[in-house]
Design a protein around this motif. Structure first.
Motif, short mmCIF file in Angstrom:
data_model
loop_
_atom_site.label_atom_id
_atom_site.label_comp_id
_atom_site.label_asym_id
_atom_site.label_seq_id
_atom_site.Cartn_x
_atom_site.Cartn_y
_atom_site.Cartn_z
N ASP A 171 -3.53 -16.65 -11.05
CA ASP A 171 -2.28 -17.52 -11.10
C ASP A 171 -3.35 -19.48 -11.58
OD1 ASP A 171 -0.62 -16.65 -9.75
OD2 ASP A 171 -1.36 -16.69 -7.85
N MET A 172 -4.26 -19.22 -12.84
CA MET A 172 -4.74 -20.15 -12.99
C MET A 172 -3.48 -20.71 -14.20
SD MET A 172 -7.99 -20.19 -13.50
CE MET A 172 -8.23 -21.49 -14.50
N ILE A 173 -4.35 -22.45 -13.97
CA ILE A 173 -2.50 -23.19 -14.69
C ILE A 173 -2.83 -23.16 -16.15
CG2 ILE A 173 -1.37 -25.67 -15.02
CD1 ILE A 173 -1.09 -24.21 -11.94
N GLY A 174 -1.76 -22.86 -16.73
CA GLY A 174 -1.28 -22.90 -18.03
C GLY A 174 -0.70 -24.15 -18.60
N THR A 175 -0.39 -23.59 -20.09
CA THR A 175 1.01 -24.94 -20.08
C THR A 175 1.56 -24.35 -21.34
OG1 THR A 175 -1.05 -26.94 -20.11
CG2 THR A 175 0.37 -27.12 -21.92
N ARG A 176 3.22 -24.55 -20.61
CA ARG A 176 4.25 -23.86 -21.74
C ARG A 176 3.95 -25.35 -22.73
NH1 ARG A 176 7.77 -20.33 -19.43
NH2 ARG A 176 7.40 -19.22 -17.60
N THR A 177 4.41 -24.93 -24.17
CA THR A 177 4.66 -26.05 -24.81
C THR A 177 5.80 -25.80 -26.08
OG1 THR A 177 2.31 -26.02 -24.93
CG2 THR A 177 4.09 -27.08 -26.45
N THR A 178 6.57 -26.54 -25.87
CA THR A 178 7.60 -25.84 -27.26
C THR A 178 7.42 -27.25 -28.59
OG1 THR A 178 9.60 -28.08 -26.19
CG2 THR A 178 9.63 -25.69 -25.57
N TYR A 179 7.93 -26.66 -29.61
CA TYR A 179 7.44 -28.12 -30.77
C TYR A 179 9.27 -27.89 -31.73
CZ TYR A 179 6.18 -29.85 -34.98
OH TYR A 179 5.68 -29.88 -36.18
N ASN A 180 9.54 -29.09 -31.68
CA ASN A 180 10.54 -29.41 -32.69
C ASN A 180 10.35 -30.03 -33.78
OD1 ASN A 180 12.95 -31.16 -34.02
ND2 ASN A 180 13.57 -31.63 -31.43
N THR A 181 10.92 -28.46 -34.21
CA THR A 181 10.37 -28.48 -35.95
C THR A 181 11.29 -30.01 -36.76
OG1 THR A 181 11.98 -27.03 -36.22
CG2 THR A 181 10.05 -26.41 -35.84
N GLN A 182 12.11 -30.81 -35.84
CA GLN A 182 12.47 -31.77 -37.18
C GLN A 182 12.38 -32.82 -36.99
OE1 GLN A 182 15.58 -31.55 -38.84
NE2 GLN A 182 14.73 -29.24 -38.81
N ILE A 229 3.65 -21.12 -27.88
CA ILE A 229 4.33 -21.82 -28.50
C ILE A 229 5.73 -21.89 -28.44
CG2 ILE A 229 4.83 -24.29 -30.00
CD1 ILE A 229 1.44 -24.26 -30.53
N ALA A 230 6.84 -22.03 -28.53
CA ALA A 230 7.98 -22.42 -28.69
C ALA A 230 8.31 -23.20 -29.55
CB ALA A 230 9.37 -21.85 -27.23
N TYR A 231 9.57 -22.46 -30.40
CA TYR A 231 9.84 -23.52 -31.67
C TYR A 231 11.29 -24.18 -31.13
CZ TYR A 231 5.40 -22.96 -33.57
OH TYR A 231 3.98 -22.76 -33.84
N ASP A 232 12.08 -25.36 -31.48
CA ASP A 232 13.01 -25.25 -31.06
C ASP A 232 14.09 -24.59 -29.69
OD1 ASP A 232 13.29 -27.21 -33.22
OD2 ASP A 232 13.46 -24.96 -34.43
N ALA A 233 13.11 -25.37 -28.47
CA ALA A 233 13.47 -24.67 -27.39
C ALA A 233 13.37 -25.89 -26.45
CB ALA A 233 12.65 -23.93 -26.71
N ASP A 234 14.58 -25.71 -25.25
CA ASP A 234 13.89 -26.22 -24.23
C ASP A 234 12.94 -25.76 -23.60
OD1 ASP A 234 13.95 -28.35 -21.66
OD2 ASP A 234 16.68 -27.64 -21.85
N ILE A 235 12.35 -27.16 -22.95
CA ILE A 235 10.53 -26.39 -21.88
C ILE A 235 11.30 -25.45 -21.22
CG2 ILE A 235 11.02 -28.83 -20.72
CD1 ILE A 235 8.35 -26.74 -22.27
N ASN A 236 12.57 -26.45 -20.36
CA ASN A 236 13.07 -25.53 -18.71
C ASN A 236 13.37 -23.90 -19.37
OD1 ASN A 236 13.06 -28.33 -16.77
ND2 ASN A 236 13.63 -29.37 -18.70
N ASN A 237 13.57 -23.75 -20.28
CA ASN A 237 14.29 -22.71 -20.61
C ASN A 237 13.62 -21.55 -21.51
OD1 ASN A 237 16.52 -22.78 -18.98
ND2 ASN A 237 17.62 -23.64 -20.72
N ALA A 238 12.03 -22.43 -22.12
CA ALA A 238 11.62 -21.80 -22.97
C ALA A 238 11.13 -19.80 -22.43
CB ALA A 238 10.00 -22.24 -23.24
#
Length: 523
Positions: free
Chosen positions: A293-304, A356-365
């Motif tokens: 249960d280590m703390i990781g980081t969800r990350t999204t990137y907006n390509t625009q 990393i998720a691209y062009d996605a909502d951070i809450n639903n990545a």
């Protein structure tokens, strides 16, 4: 625009002003009771105030693909204060070779934090242009400043933490054998009063934590065994569980996650030492850690826009390290003139984090995990010769770093760092002490070809003592050939980093040292 064209261009300047006041005190005292038991007490307290804690920033973000511009002049008032006090008592009973101990402790901590952000560019005029002059200029009235308050990205909270801790301990010490078992337990009770634009609440949390540890050590003239285990728990801060969304920096939005869990780390350390008749020592060790249960980081990137969004989340498994190594040191001849030191080690790390998720909502990545496997193999060797005032050594150190991953776009990495050379020290006539070292530093396999270099580094010093050793003059030359540089290389589940740093340039320095001694008068 093409897919690989720039997404944004940013220019930022900043200024920080702060003052910290801190007071702390610690009092310890203990007694040995007439029947041999030991009783101890500890009292401690502290107070800290950070006021002012102001920062000023002026940024201009150009979103090239959308042809938009975002200028922000932010004044952040983050003043805070905290106090902490605690008391503990411990009692220890000795029964022949056994010792039983129990400690009880109470600790209370209160933190009051204000994180107020003001968007001064909303006031217009001088504040609404990229003017580096008078960066810390504020409106003349409090009412004008409040008009610029960024309610969405401002918050105040006070956090009260009460912790009750007990620690029973059992120890055994006899016949070159030492063994201990400790079973610390904690009851942590917290209450937070939290207020921002979207949240105005009082929340409480109550958690029992148990963190046992074991230690074993046995030794004699030929052998030493050592093994230990410990468990550590780490809770996310209550303020990080509040459901808020902060975009004060438009290129780095931060979203809190109220569902974070406690992280747990298991540590194991062990070694065995073989001691030979000629005083040579062979050590074999194995260390490792497993993280759940280590703390990781969800990350999204907006390509625009080139903007990132971040959210902390638990990675339930897949993070661990393993570190075996062998060390040998001793003499190579009967006279003890030639010596050897060598160490062979392997560091193996499995790093798991969110991809990393691209062009996605951070809450639903999507919960796509990135796993990176890194191996670092290192071998160190030193051959030395010492006779009288002469000490010469040949040294070599090589390191190979390999990283692979399950990610489709990950390129296997192989980087090599190695150095070799010699050191020498000798006492010259007139009592002058010479010390010098010459080493070749080489790097291969780095992504930037400018980092794959060969640097020959030479250092030297001359020292002479006077006044019966009280006064010492030293002339030191550092990096005489002016070739030194510094590179670090880091790979984890989020990516890789190669860092090149400028180092202190070569120099020649003179040292003067005088030793003062005063012997107490004989009665």
């Amino acid at each position: 625009m093409t897919a690989d064209s720039p997404t944004n261009r940013s220019q930022t300047i900043s200024l920080t002003k702060f003052r910290t006041t801190s007071v702390n005190e610690n009092l310890m005292f203990g007694f040995v009771l007439p029947w041999g038991d030991m009783l101890g007490f500890n009292l401690n307290g502290s107070y800290t105030s950070n006021k002012p804690q102001d920062s000023f920033s002026l940024s201009n973000n150009e979103y090239l693909r959308e042809n938009k511009n975002d200028l922000r002049r932010v004044y952040a008032d983050s003043h805070n204060n905290s106090y902490n006090y605690g008391a503990s008592a411990n009692y220890s009973v000795k029964l022949n070779n056994w010792q039983v101990g129990l400690s009880q402790a109470y600790n209370q901590n209160m933190t009051s934090t204000n994180q107020l952000n003001y968007r001064l560019e909303r006031l217009g005029g001088l504040y609404n242009r990229f003017d580096q002059q008078q960066l810390d200029r504020l409106p003349s009235t409090r009412d004008s400043l409040l008009l610029a308050l960024d309610m969405q990205n401002s918050k105040t909270y006070s956090l009260l933490t009460r912790q009750y801790k007990g620690e029973p301990t059992l120890r055994y010490n006899h016949n070159n054998t030492y063994f201990s078992v400790t079973l610390p337990y904690r009851l942590v009770r917290e209450r937070i009063n939290y207020r921002c634009a979207s949240v105005d609440t009082t929340a409480v949390r109550r958690k029992w934590l148990v963190e046992p540890s074991l230690f074993f050590n046995k030794w004699n003239d030929k052998l030493e065994l050592n093994a230990s285990y410990s468990l550590n728990c780490s809770q996310p801060g209550m303020e990080s569980l509040m459901p808020i969304d902060n975009d004060i920096n438009p290129l780095a939005r931060r979203v809190n996650n109220p569902n974070l869990k406690t992280s747990v780390t298991h540590n194991i350390n062990s070694y065995v030492n073989f001691i030979f008749k000629n005083k040579s020592i062979l050590s074999i060790a194995l260390n490792g850690s497993v993280y759940t249960d280590m703390i990781g980081t969800r990350t999204t990137y907006n390509t625009q826009t080139g903007a990132y969004a971040y959210m902390s989340d638990n990675v339930h498994s897949g993070n661990w390290t393993l570190n075996p190594y062998i060390v040998y040191s001793g003499k190579l001849d009967k006279k003890g003139l030639f010596g050897i030191e060598t160490r062979l080690s392997l560091d193996y790390t499995k790093s798991t984090d969110f991809d990393i998720a691209y062009d996605a909502d951070i809450n639903n990545a999507a919960s796509v995990l990135s796993r990176v496997y890194t191996s670092i193999l290192r071998d160190y060797l030193k051959l030395s010769f010492q006779k009288g005032d002469l000490n010469v050594a040949l040294v070599a150190d090589a390191q190979w770093r390999n990283s692979t991953s399950n990610r489709d776009n990950f390129q296997t990495l192989n980087a090599y760092d190695y150095n070799y050379g010699m050191t020498l020290s000798y006492k010259l006539p007139l009592g002058i002490q010479l010390a010098t070292d010459l080493k070749q530093y080489s790097r291969r396999g780095y992504g930037d070809s400018s980092m794959n270099t060969d640097d020959l580094v030479w250092n030297a010093s001359l020292a002479r003592s006077f006044c019966k050793g009280r006064l010492t003059l030293t002339a030191e030359g550092f990096d005489i050939l002016h070739q030194l540089s510094n590179t670090t290389y880091t790979v984890n589940a989020q990516g890789r980093t190669e860092v090149w740093r400028n180092t202190i340039p070569n120099y020649v320095m003179m040292h003067v040292a005088y030793k003062l001694t005063k012997m107490p008068k004989k009665k």
